[in-house]
Every structure is written in C-alpha cells, then in structure tokens.
Scaffold this motif. Structure first.
Motif, mmCIF file in Angstrom:
data_model
loop_
_atom_site.group_PDB
_atom_site.id
_atom_site.type_symbol
_atom_site.label_atom_id
_atom_site.label_comp_id
_atom_site.label_asym_id
_atom_site.label_seq_id
_atom_site.Cartn_x
_atom_site.Cartn_y
_atom_site.Cartn_z
ATOM 1 N N THR A 35 42.983 50.009 44.358
ATOM 2 C CA THR A 35 43.903 51.084 43.981
ATOM 3 C C THR A 35 44.983 51.269 45.030
ATOM 4 O O THR A 35 44.891 50.758 46.142
ATOM 5 C CB THR A 35 43.140 52.413 43.802
ATOM 6 N N GLY A 36 45.990 52.015 44.660
ATOM 7 C CA GLY A 36 47.076 52.327 45.584
ATOM 8 C C GLY A 36 48.311 52.719 44.801
ATOM 9 O O GLY A 36 48.242 53.058 43.623
ATOM 10 N N ASN A 37 49.444 52.624 45.465
ATOM 11 C CA ASN A 37 50.704 52.918 44.786
ATOM 12 C C ASN A 37 51.346 51.602 44.374
ATOM 13 O O ASN A 37 50.761 50.537 44.529
ATOM 14 C CB ASN A 37 51.619 53.764 45.671
ATOM 15 N N GLY A 38 52.555 51.656 43.861
ATOM 16 C CA GLY A 38 53.228 50.470 43.360
ATOM 17 C C GLY A 38 53.446 49.378 44.389
ATOM 18 O O GLY A 38 53.673 48.237 44.035
ATOM 19 N N GLU A 39 53.383 49.728 45.663
ATOM 20 C CA GLU A 39 53.575 48.727 46.714
ATOM 21 C C GLU A 39 52.256 48.182 47.247
ATOM 22 O O GLU A 39 52.236 47.120 47.854
ATOM 23 C CB GLU A 39 54.375 49.343 47.865
ATOM 24 N N THR A 40 51.153 48.894 47.031
ATOM 25 C CA THR A 40 49.898 48.489 47.670
ATOM 26 C C THR A 40 48.762 48.180 46.697
ATOM 27 O O THR A 40 47.710 47.748 47.137
ATOM 28 C CB THR A 40 49.401 49.605 48.614
ATOM 29 N N TYR A 41 48.944 48.379 45.398
ATOM 30 C CA TYR A 41 47.814 48.220 44.496
ATOM 31 C C TYR A 41 47.454 46.759 44.227
ATOM 32 O O TYR A 41 46.377 46.464 43.749
ATOM 33 C CB TYR A 41 48.049 48.985 43.182
ATOM 34 N N ILE A 42 48.332 45.833 44.562
ATOM 35 C CA ILE A 42 48.041 44.404 44.456
ATOM 36 C C ILE A 42 47.939 43.844 45.870
ATOM 37 O O ILE A 42 48.909 43.878 46.621
ATOM 38 C CB ILE A 42 49.142 43.645 43.674
ATOM 39 N N ASP A 43 46.734 43.353 46.220
ATOM 40 C CA ASP A 43 46.579 42.744 47.540
ATOM 41 C C ASP A 43 46.098 41.302 47.454
ATOM 42 O O ASP A 43 45.882 40.655 48.461
ATOM 43 C CB ASP A 43 45.648 43.578 48.425
ATOM 44 N N GLY A 44 45.933 40.784 46.238
ATOM 45 C CA GLY A 44 45.577 39.381 46.055
ATOM 46 C C GLY A 44 44.139 39.037 46.318
ATOM 47 O O GLY A 44 43.803 37.872 46.496
ATOM 48 N N THR A 45 43.247 40.026 46.310
ATOM 49 C CA THR A 45 41.841 39.753 46.601
ATOM 50 C C THR A 45 41.005 39.558 45.343
ATOM 51 O O THR A 45 39.798 39.422 45.425
ATOM 52 C CB THR A 45 41.220 40.884 47.435
ATOM 53 N N GLY A 46 41.620 39.530 44.181
ATOM 54 C CA GLY A 46 40.888 39.333 42.930
ATOM 55 C C GLY A 46 40.528 40.649 42.285
ATOM 56 O O GLY A 46 40.747 41.728 42.825
ATOM 57 N N GLY A 47 39.996 40.566 41.095
ATOM 58 C CA GLY A 47 39.662 41.763 40.338
ATOM 59 C C GLY A 47 40.916 42.369 39.727
ATOM 60 O O GLY A 47 41.813 41.665 39.273
ATOM 61 N N TRP A 48 40.983 43.694 39.752
ATOM 62 C CA TRP A 48 42.075 44.427 39.119
ATOM 63 C C TRP A 48 42.835 45.257 40.138
ATOM 64 O O TRP A 48 42.275 45.670 41.146
ATOM 65 C CB TRP A 48 41.514 45.360 38.033
ATOM 66 N N GLY A 49 44.088 45.522 39.849
ATOM 67 C CA GLY A 49 44.894 46.439 40.637
ATOM 68 C C GLY A 49 45.254 47.619 39.749
ATOM 69 O O GLY A 49 45.611 47.443 38.590
#
Length: 140
Positions: free
Chosen positions: A96-110
């Motif tokens: 989870t996070g905001n529009g800049e941090t919710y994707i971190d490339g570790t798999g699963g879902w953002g």
C-alpha cells in the motif's frame, strides 16, 4: 529381406528427430504456460477491482483504507495471487501507499490506500517488468 527390428542408424535418426522436435516444442509450451499465468493474474486483478468498487458503493463512497483485508469475507473470499511468471513468485501480498509508493516491484498487488491521493482506491499489479505482450504490469 524380411526384418523385424530397426537397425542402429535408423534408431539414431529417429532419436535425433525426436530431440529436434522437443527442442522446438518446449520453449513454445513454456510460453503458453507463461501466457496462461499472466491471463489468470489479469482476471484476479479485475476480481479485486470489482470488489473494491462494490465496497465503495456500499460504504458511502469510501475505499478501503487498509491493505484490502477489509474486503474479506464479504466482498472477496480471499485475496487472489498475482502470478507474474517470469519475475516474482506468486503472491497475494498487498503493498500500500500513495501514487508514488504503492508500486515497489516486489510482486503481489499495489493498492493506493491514501485517501488524500486523487487515485485513492486504485489497484495494480505490483511489478515494474513487462508482460509477454510488452506492456508494463503496473499499467493494467
């Protein structure tokens, strides 16, 4: 001449043909498996998005503010897996996070759970790689 068995060179040629056919078939078969896993991930993404939309409609226009576990069991029986075959292991983890941090490339879902973010409620695949079609996973 009446013979009942193959001779050595015939067996060698037949074995060689089988090896060549397998060398051509195995990569294609693996690509089909990758594409089917990607298709299932896209179906799972749509399933989560639909559950978020129903949650929004039944909760006074508010999206979940957690990591989507408030969707269970009423809207989803469980968080399905994202199976991004070539890059990460299958995972149902929600980052989870905001529009800049919710994707971190570790798999699963953002998931954007920040209600101050204009994209609050957006769910994406948490991957920065491309799929077999050449599109970035987090663009879906």
């Amino acid at each position: 001449m009446n013979r009942k068995a193959f001779i050595a060179w015939e067996l060698i040629i037949m074995f060689g043909l089988i090896v060549v056919l397998m060398a051509l078939a195995i990569p294609r078969f693996q690509q089909i498996i990758f594409k089917s896993k990607e298709a299932q991930t896209k179906v799972n993404l749509n399933q989560i998005r639909e559950a978020v939309i129903v949650y929004y409609g039944t909760n006074g226009g508010k999206y979940p503010e957690d990591n989507l576990f408030s969707l269970m069991p009423k809207y989803l029986s469980n968080i399905p897996e994202a199976n991004i075959s070539k890059h990460e292991k299958p995972s149902n983890k929600v980052h989870t996070g905001n529009g800049e941090t919710y994707i971190d490339g570790t798999g699963g879902w953002g998931y954007i759970n920040d209600k101050q973010d204009p994209n609050w409620g957006k769910v994406s695949v948490n991957c920065t790689h491309k799929d077999t079609e050449g599109s970035f996973w987090n663009s879906y």
